[in-house]
Write a protein that holds these residues in place. Structure first.
Motif, PDB file in Angstrom:
ATOM      1  N   PHE A 170      14.885   0.361  16.005  1.00  9.81           N
ATOM      2  CA  PHE A 170      15.094  -1.064  15.677  1.00  9.81           C
ATOM      3  C   PHE A 170      15.551  -1.168  14.229  1.00  9.81           C
ATOM      4  CE2 PHE A 170      11.836  -0.904  18.952  1.00  9.81           C
ATOM      5  CZ  PHE A 170      12.355  -1.776  19.894  1.00  9.81           C
ATOM      6  N   CYS A 171      16.421  -2.135  13.961  1.00 11.44           N
ATOM      7  CA  CYS A 171      16.918  -2.385  12.601  1.00 11.44           C
ATOM      8  C   CYS A 171      16.954  -3.888  12.360  1.00 11.44           C
ATOM      9  CB  CYS A 171      18.332  -1.815  12.450  1.00 11.44           C
ATOM     10  SG  CYS A 171      18.334  -0.016  12.441  1.00 11.44           S
ATOM     11  N   PRO A 172      17.003  -4.305  11.076  1.00 10.96           N
ATOM     12  CA  PRO A 172      17.019  -5.751  10.816  1.00 10.96           C
ATOM     13  C   PRO A 172      18.247  -6.431  11.421  1.00 10.96           C
ATOM     14  CG  PRO A 172      16.753  -4.498   8.777  1.00 10.96           C
ATOM     15  CD  PRO A 172      17.020  -3.509   9.846  1.00 10.96           C
ATOM     16  N   THR A 173      19.408  -5.762  11.311  1.00 12.48           N
ATOM     17  CA  THR A 173      20.639  -6.227  11.969  1.00 12.48           C
ATOM     18  C   THR A 173      21.338  -4.968  12.444  1.00 12.48           C
ATOM     19  OG1 THR A 173      21.889  -6.040   9.902  1.00 12.48           O
ATOM     20  CG2 THR A 173      21.006  -8.234  10.449  1.00 12.48           C
ATOM     21  N   ARG A 174      22.365  -5.131  13.288  1.00 12.33           N
ATOM     22  CA  ARG A 174      23.080  -3.940  13.751  1.00 12.33           C
ATOM     23  C   ARG A 174      24.355  -3.781  12.924  1.00 12.33           C
ATOM     24  NH1 ARG A 174      23.152  -0.299  17.959  1.00 12.33           N
ATOM     25  NH2 ARG A 174      25.253   0.202  18.635  1.00 12.33           N
ATOM     26  N   CYS A 175      24.502  -2.618  12.280  1.00 12.84           N
ATOM     27  CA  CYS A 175      25.705  -2.384  11.477  1.00 12.84           C
ATOM     28  C   CYS A 175      26.922  -2.335  12.407  1.00 12.84           C
ATOM     29  CB  CYS A 175      25.615  -1.053  10.746  1.00 12.84           C
ATOM     30  SG  CYS A 175      24.160  -0.889   9.717  1.00 12.84           S
ATOM     31  N   ALA A 176      28.041  -2.802  11.905  1.00 12.79           N
ATOM     32  CA  ALA A 176      29.253  -2.885  12.727  1.00 12.79           C
ATOM     33  C   ALA A 176      29.679  -1.518  13.269  1.00 12.79           C
ATOM     34  CB  ALA A 176      30.377  -3.477  11.892  1.00 12.79           C
ATOM     35  N   TYR A 177      29.346  -0.459  12.554  1.00 15.23           N
ATOM     36  CA  TYR A 177      29.810   0.878  12.940  1.00 15.23           C
ATOM     37  C   TYR A 177      28.742   1.669  13.686  1.00 15.23           C
ATOM     38  CZ  TYR A 177      27.008   1.685   8.832  1.00 15.23           C
ATOM     39  OH  TYR A 177      25.973   1.675   7.960  1.00 15.23           O
ATOM     40  N   CYS A 178      27.607   1.039  14.015  1.00 15.24           N
ATOM     41  CA  CYS A 178      26.475   1.796  14.558  1.00 15.24           C
ATOM     42  C   CYS A 178      26.810   2.414  15.915  1.00 15.24           C
ATOM     43  CB  CYS A 178      25.253   0.897  14.713  1.00 15.24           C
ATOM     44  SG  CYS A 178      23.810   1.803  15.307  1.00 15.24           S
ATOM     45  N   SER A 179      26.502   3.698  16.048  1.00  9.36           N
ATOM     46  CA  SER A 179      26.720   4.346  17.346  1.00  9.36           C
ATOM     47  C   SER A 179      25.390   4.817  17.930  1.00  9.36           C
ATOM     48  CB  SER A 179      27.682   5.529  17.186  1.00  9.36           C
ATOM     49  OG  SER A 179      27.155   6.436  16.241  1.00  9.36           O
ATOM     50  N   PHE A 180      24.287   4.360  17.308  1.00 11.44           N
ATOM     51  CA  PHE A 180      22.969   4.738  17.824  1.00 11.44           C
ATOM     52  C   PHE A 180      22.484   3.675  18.806  1.00 11.44           C
ATOM     53  CE2 PHE A 180      23.141   6.368  13.414  1.00 11.44           C
ATOM     54  CZ  PHE A 180      23.183   7.711  13.727  1.00 11.44           C
ATOM     55  N   ILE A 181      21.259   3.882  19.319  1.00 16.20           N
ATOM     56  CA  ILE A 181      20.753   2.929  20.301  1.00 16.20           C
ATOM     57  C   ILE A 181      19.984   1.795  19.633  1.00 16.20           C
ATOM     58  CG2 ILE A 181      20.636   4.621  22.175  1.00 16.20           C
ATOM     59  CD1 ILE A 181      17.542   4.735  21.563  1.00 16.20           C
ATOM     60  N   ALA A 182      20.063   1.728  18.286  1.00 17.37           N
ATOM     61  CA  ALA A 182      19.250   0.765  17.553  1.00 17.37           C
ATOM     62  C   ALA A 182      19.507  -0.675  17.992  1.00 17.37           C
ATOM     63  CB  ALA A 182      19.533   0.902  16.060  1.00 17.37           C
ATOM     64  N   GLN A 183      18.404  -1.414  18.119  1.00 18.61           N
ATOM     65  CA  GLN A 183      18.500  -2.828  18.491  1.00 18.61           C
ATOM     66  C   GLN A 183      18.053  -3.688  17.314  1.00 18.61           C
ATOM     67  OE1 GLN A 183      16.397  -3.630  22.108  1.00 18.61           O
ATOM     68  NE2 GLN A 183      17.424  -1.982  23.211  1.00 18.61           N
ATOM     69  N   GLY A 221      14.999   6.568  12.851  1.00 17.65           N
ATOM     70  CA  GLY A 221      15.296   5.424  13.718  1.00 17.65           C
ATOM     71  C   GLY A 221      16.769   5.331  14.016  1.00 17.65           C
ATOM     72  N   GLY A 222      17.311   4.120  13.963  1.00 16.66           N
ATOM     73  CA  GLY A 222      16.754   2.887  13.479  1.00 16.66           C
ATOM     74  C   GLY A 222      16.184   2.913  12.049  1.00 16.66           C
ATOM     75  N   THR A 223      15.321   1.975  11.838  1.00 13.49           N
ATOM     76  CA  THR A 223      14.699   1.810  10.527  1.00 13.49           C
ATOM     77  C   THR A 223      13.192   1.617  10.727  1.00 13.49           C
ATOM     78  OG1 THR A 223      16.703   0.645   9.801  1.00 13.49           O
ATOM     79  CG2 THR A 223      14.786   0.452   8.382  1.00 13.49           C
ATOM     80  N   PRO A 224      12.391   2.671  10.565  1.00 18.54           N
ATOM     81  CA  PRO A 224      10.947   2.523  10.785  1.00 18.54           C
ATOM     82  C   PRO A 224      10.312   1.409   9.946  1.00 18.54           C
ATOM     83  CG  PRO A 224      11.537   4.831  10.562  1.00 18.54           C
ATOM     84  CD  PRO A 224      12.777   4.054  10.256  1.00 18.54           C
ATOM     85  N   GLY A 256      15.472   3.340   5.644  1.00 20.84           N
ATOM     86  CA  GLY A 256      16.906   3.184   5.497  1.00 20.84           C
ATOM     87  C   GLY A 256      17.388   1.907   4.853  1.00 20.84           C
ATOM     88  N   ARG A 257      17.012   0.771   5.436  1.00 26.47           N
ATOM     89  CA  ARG A 257      17.497  -0.496   4.877  1.00 26.47           C
ATOM     90  C   ARG A 257      16.611  -0.916   3.709  1.00 26.47           C
ATOM     91  NH1 ARG A 257      20.476  -3.978   8.103  1.00 26.47           N
ATOM     92  NH2 ARG A 257      21.602  -2.810   9.691  1.00 26.47           N
ATOM     93  N   PRO A 258      17.192  -1.016   2.523  1.00 26.62           N
ATOM     94  CA  PRO A 258      16.380  -1.349   1.341  1.00 26.62           C
ATOM     95  C   PRO A 258      15.633  -2.673   1.483  1.00 26.62           C
ATOM     96  CG  PRO A 258      18.673  -0.883   0.734  1.00 26.62           C
ATOM     97  CD  PRO A 258      18.609  -0.860   2.216  1.00 26.62           C
ATOM     98  N   GLY A 293      27.950  -5.928   8.174  1.00 28.27           N
ATOM     99  CA  GLY A 293      26.786  -6.571   8.794  1.00 28.27           C
ATOM    100  C   GLY A 293      25.440  -6.088   8.301  1.00 28.27           C
ATOM    101  N   ARG A 294      25.408  -5.494   7.108  1.00 35.99           N
ATOM    102  CA  ARG A 294      24.110  -5.098   6.546  1.00 35.99           C
ATOM    103  C   ARG A 294      23.691  -6.232   5.625  1.00 35.99           C
ATOM    104  NH1 ARG A 294      22.953   0.642   6.858  1.00 35.99           N
ATOM    105  NH2 ARG A 294      21.672   0.488   5.002  1.00 35.99           N
ATOM    106  N   LYS A 295      22.557  -6.830   5.930  1.00 37.59           N
ATOM    107  CA  LYS A 295      22.183  -8.034   5.185  1.00 37.59           C
ATOM    108  C   LYS A 295      21.389  -7.704   3.924  1.00 37.59           C
ATOM    109  CE  LYS A 295      23.732 -11.217   8.177  1.00 37.59           C
ATOM    110  NZ  LYS A 295      23.280 -11.313   9.521  1.00 37.59           N
TER     111      LYS A 295
END
Ligand code: SF4
Length: 488
Positions: A170-183, A221-224, A256-258, A293-295
């Protein structure tokens, strides 16, 4: 349409990789014929006979500088070509022919696999890599340098030990280039506690059955750190309650996401002894961050970095990506220079992996690629030179399919701080036990001089994972069961 007829062999898979690299299109293979929808016509014969391996251009574009072309190499008594397996010889021939036909070469030549350092292990000098596989000199040297870095790490790990991965997709938002299964976590808030419970249950079931020593733990992750303070605390305390995680050589947590990093989360990590984390800005250009798309902003990253440093994290990794949409080479180089000033112990430089569109004409693809390629070359050589000057050395390297120009991802470290897990996982020479949705466990079996790797996948969808966690746990218990032991 490009057609490649396979005659006397079934090595379609490696040849499809070469076609994909050169054309940017995923080919089809049916009834011994590889086809790619291109605007131009060409037919190639890839053949293995009793005595030789040959690749022939039977008809090509009128503009082709080649006309008819035939590459042939003799098979020796072992049915290898100069010591190479037949499949590799076919790949090299097809790469040579297609690269002449399309008037383009790639820095890694005919090496389409994800581990060029593995090929470096089979050779004695970078020049051989260039001569045999068409790898550019600088990349061949990089492969050898990184091979040595990887070997140093592997030398200090026990092949019989395990490395553990825990994934929070899971991540706060999905990056435009993401190729993982992160939601996107904000849409799944109610799911997160159940997901954490499922992972802890999976660990409770599996870990007591594991007899091997666990050397490293990687929480990714994602972003734990997308979990809120309370849930993150419960998760980390749950993980570290396990005896199996009490004597680890290394623990690394992706933050990952600051914008997900808080004082409390860092405090919890320090409480359980974690001092190695990843804070990944990918770029320090705010316009690019917004575009993909990284906020968060570059300032958020610097704030999180300073906080982690001031609280006592001794090894910090930062990831950067070369080739982000709309980002200039200068912006990338500026980001890298600013990161170097912060002096993280590890810096990982990725090449953007992007699917190229199959509906572009050959001319458009060639034109677009030329611009992108030049930019990538500038960024990656700046990264290597700047990092080398600042005392960083490459210690792991892998390639992904569909990166611009077929470039690589490289992990750099300084002062002897490589992330052991990264090397263990990427080398395919160590066993990995994964927990969480989408995790891939692998078990390595030594077989004489070489090794055999078996893999055990896990359901990717988090909801289905939660519903089937007992089955997933049983699957892993059986997968890691040692000969002559009773797991139940
Ligand atoms: S942070 Fe990584 S995993 Fe999360 S959405 Fe972005 S690319 Fe995907």
């Amino acid at each position: 349409m490009l057609k490649i007829h396979l005659v006397g062999h079934t090595h379609d898979y490696p040849l499809c990789d070469v076609v994909r690299l050169l054309t940017g299109i995923i080919p089809r293979c049916t009834d011994g014929c590889i086809t790619v929808e291109t605007e131009w016509e060409a037919t190639i014969r890839s053949e293995v006979t009793e005595s030789e391996v040959l690749t022939a251009l039977e008809n090509g574009p009128e503009t082709s500088i080649l006309g008819q072309k035939l590459l042939r190499t003799s098979l020796d008594g072992e049915r290898t070509v100069d010591g190479l397996p037949i499949s590799r010889a076919l790949k090299i021939q097809l790469y040579t022919l297609l690269s002449e036909l399309l008037e383009k070469t790639f820095p890694w030549g005919s090496l389409t696999g994800i581990r060029p350092t593995q090929v470096a292990r089979e050779l004695s000098r970078p020049e051989e890599m260039t001569r045999i596989y068409g790898v550019r000199e600088d990349k061949a040297k990089l492969a050898f340098l990184t091979r040595d870095g990887e070997d140093q790490v592997l030398m200090h790990t026990d092949p019989n030990h395990l490395h553990v991965y825990i994934g929070i997709p899971f991540c706060p938002t999905r990056c435009a280039y993401c190729s993982f299964i992160a939601q996107e976590a904000p849409n799944k808030r109610e799911l997160l506690p159940s997901y954490v419970d499922a992972m802890l249950e999976e660990m409770d079931r599996v870990l007591p059955t594991i007899t091997r020593k666990i050397e490293t733990l990687y929480i990714g992750g994602g972003t734990p750190t997308v979990l809120d303070d309370e849930l993150f605390t419960r998760f980390i305390h749950g993980v570290f309650a396990h005896e199996a995680f009490q004597h680890l050589k290394e623990v690394c947590v992706e933050a990952g996401r600051p914008d997900t990093i808080t004082h409390r989360k860092l405090e919890v990590l320090l409480e359980v002894g974690v001092t190695r984390i990843c804070i990944n800005p990918q770029t320090l250009c705010d316009a690019t961050l917004l575009r993909v798309g990284r906020k968060h902003t570059a300032a958020d990253f610097e704030k999180a970095f300073e906080l982690a440093r001031s609280m006592g994290f001794t090894v910090i990794n930062t990831d950067l990506i070369a080739g982000l949409p709309g980002e200039s080479a200068e912006e990338f180089c500026e980001s890298l220079s600013r990161i170097v000033e912060l002096a993280p112990e590890n810096i990982t430089v990725h090449s953007l992996s992007k699917k190229r569109r199959s509906d572009l004409s050959r001319e458009e693809i060639v034109r677009q690629e030329k611009t992108d390629l030049l930019k990538m070359e500038k960024m990656l050589s700046f990264a290597f030179e700047t990092l080398s000057e600042a005392g960083y050395v490459p210690y792991y390297l892998y390639k992904q399919k569909d990166t611009i120009g077929g470039h690589e991802n490289v992990g750099y470290q300084k002062d002897g701080t490589p992330c052991i897990y990264n090397v263990a996982m990427m080398s395919d020479a160590r066993s990995v036990l994964s927990f969480g949705a989408g995790g891939m466990s692998k078990r390595v079996y030594p077989e004489g001089e070489s090794i055999r790797v078996e893999r055990c996948s896990c359901i990717k969808d988090p909801i289905q994972y939660i519903q089937n966690v007992q089955n997933m746990a049983e699957k892993k218990i059986a997968f890691f069961k040692e000969e002559g032991t009773e797991n139940d």
